[in-house]
Design an enzyme around this catalytic site. Structure first.
Site, short mmCIF file in Angstrom:
data_model
loop_
_atom_site.label_atom_id
_atom_site.label_comp_id
_atom_site.label_asym_id
_atom_site.label_seq_id
_atom_site.Cartn_x
_atom_site.Cartn_y
_atom_site.Cartn_z
N ASN A 1 0.84 -1.19 0.17
CA ASN A 1 -0.09 -0.09 -0.08
C ASN A 1 0.91 1.05 -0.07
OD1 ASN A 1 -1.72 2.02 0.71
ND2 ASN A 1 -2.62 1.17 2.37
N GLY B 1 -9.33 9.59 8.74
CA GLY B 1 -8.15 9.08 8.99
C GLY B 1 -7.48 10.48 8.46
N ARG C 1 -2.69 -1.68 -3.46
CA ARG C 1 -3.77 -0.77 -3.34
C ARG C 1 -3.67 0.27 -4.47
NH1 ARG C 1 -4.55 3.83 0.69
NH2 ARG C 1 -6.80 4.47 0.36
N ARG D 1 -6.39 18.32 3.68
CA ARG D 1 -7.42 18.79 2.68
C ARG D 1 -8.53 19.37 3.22
NH1 ARG D 1 -7.61 12.94 0.46
NH2 ARG D 1 -5.90 12.06 1.56
N HIS E 1 -11.76 5.18 -0.47
CA HIS E 1 -11.74 4.34 0.73
C HIS E 1 -12.49 3.17 0.56
CE1 HIS E 1 -10.70 8.22 3.17
NE2 HIS E 1 -9.53 7.42 3.00
N GLU F 1 -7.41 -2.93 5.86
CA GLU F 1 -7.48 -3.17 4.18
C GLU F 1 -6.62 -4.30 3.58
OE1 GLU F 1 -6.54 1.06 4.82
OE2 GLU F 1 -7.97 1.99 3.41
#
Ligand code: AMP
Length: 399
Positions: free
Chosen positions: A9, A212, A91, A243, A182, A386
């Site tokens: 990932n 997260g 991923r 962000r 996600h 994940e």
């Protein structure tokens, strides 16, 4: 012979790697290179409960770290373990309109992932770097690399949710639409809810908040995602570490036309200098504001705005499933760990059927925890995984 999957990932500032038995879900090795491209870059890994660490004492790039992980960790220390690796799962954040499920990687897939760089500008290029490195270093596994997309989970979104109200050609010709993100985490949580409530996934209605560094919230009706807060890219929706989340698009025109800020810099501001970091002015790490919540106005407001925005999404999504959900779930680094974030979000939802049990909310737990079990709606905090989803998907595809 046991069959394991190597899961990779690659993120904007970290690379997570693990070797997993996809059937029994045992994790034999897990590690992470973090703070990449910064002075304090470090690689830590764990094999059978023994911890290891590598610190070059100056910054490490993604490229350097990938070489170290492959050649010095996976091949050198763990040759025996690595011999059983039959495939590699990667991923990939955005698969655009082309990838509705996971795929075996070939040159065509690589070209398409490149084509979708603009849909996840921070993530997709780094995801691809990992894919290219692995294919180059582990030649025997070259044809056994699988891309697992975060967007696949949202590929069944209804048109009323994914279409923007802008001239049609931007969708028809340029595929500008909501893609979400996600999805791999949502997949894991959905399966977990199905196990906890002993209910078939196709019968589950839920709202899942993945909170997260990047944060999003999704509403699931009968096991299918019907709306989600991230959009064309992972910039929209909730407030995140750095962000901005949703803002009025006119702010961009104003910054550019009146304040003479270049588009490149505005992109940098909205992706890397906004969110929690801009509100508390010190750190994008939620723990920083959480610790100072009761003593600092700036940090208090950062937490409040984060939770208030989330509560607005939850309440609108609640109406979409006719006020009937099996559970409201908090996951991700903040969602599963921060009792404060959960408490304040629920405070804003007090007019609905959401109540929080303060003691249950504060309880430490390993896997999952009922924050409220006795009220109308179960509220849960669940650790996401994940890597397990990627390992299983990869194994299924190559088998
Ligand atoms: P993730 O992107 O899922 O790894 O989550 C990263 C975010 O989770 C960062 O903002 C961390 O500050 C936050 N986080 C991690 N552990 C905790 C904790 N115990 N309490 C509050 N926030 C946490």
């Amino acid at each position: 012979m046991k069959k394991f999957v190597l899961v990779l990932n690659c993120g904007s500032s970290s690379i997570k790697f693990s070797i997993i038995d996809p059937i029994y879900e045992n994790i034999y090795l897990s590690g992470q290179a973090s703070s990449l491209n910064l002075k304090n870059s470090i690689i830590v890994w764990n094999i059978e409960n023994k911890k290891y660490l590598f610190n070059k004492k100056k910054f490490m790039s993604h490229n350097y770290s990938m070489n170290y992980i492959c050649k010095k960790i996976l091949l050198k220390y763990n040759f025996e373990l690595f011999k059983n690796v039959v495939a590699v799962g990667h991923r990939v954040v955005n698969g655009g309109i082309d990838f509705k499920k996971s795929v075996l990687i070939n040159t065509l897939v690589i070209e398409k992932i490149k084509k979708f760089f603009y849909l996840a500008p921070i993530h997709n290029p780094i995801n691809l770097l990992g894919i290219i490195k692995i294919r180059k270093i582990f030649k025997k596994l070259r044809k056994k690399n699988v891309a697992v997309f975060d967007t696949s989970f949202h590929s069944g979104l209804p048109k009323k949710s994914y279409l923007y109200a802008i001239p049609k050609k931007f969708y028809n010709k340029y595929h500008i639409r909501k893609y979400g993100a996600h999805g791999i985490s949502y997949c894991y949580i959905l399966k977990k809810i199905s196990d906890i409530f002993n209910k078939n996934i196709s019968k589950i209605n839920t709202i899942i908040c993945h909170l997260g560094n990047g944060s999003s919230v999704s509403v699931i009706k009968n096991g299918m995602c019907v709306d989600t807060s991230m959009g064309f890219t992972p910039l929209s929706g909730l407030i995140m570490g750095t962000r901005s989340g949703d803002i009025d698009p006119s702010i961009i025109f104003y910054m550019h036309e009146k304040l003479n800020i270049s588009i490149k810099e505005i992109k940098n501001i909205l992706n890397n200098k906004s969110g929690i970091l801009s509100l508390n002015t010190k750190s994008s790490d939620f723990r920083y504001s959480e610790k100072r919540y009761y003593v600092s106005k700036k940090n208090k407001i950062a937490v409040e705005i984060f939770c208030y925005n989330l509560a607005k999404y939850i309440s609108s999504y609640f109406f979409l499933v006719k006020n009937k959900i099996d559970a409201l779930v908090f996951t991700g680094g903040i969602g599963s760990n921060s009792s404060l974030a959960r408490e304040i979000t629920i405070k804003y939802l007090n007019n609905f059927d959401f109540f929080i049990d303060i003691n249950k909310n504060k309880k430490k737990y390993l896997d999952f925890n009922f924050v409220n079990k006795n009220g109308t709606i179960s509220i849960l905090a669940i650790h996401t995984n994940e890597e397990i989803v990627i390992a299983k998907d990869t194994f299924n595809l190559i088998s």
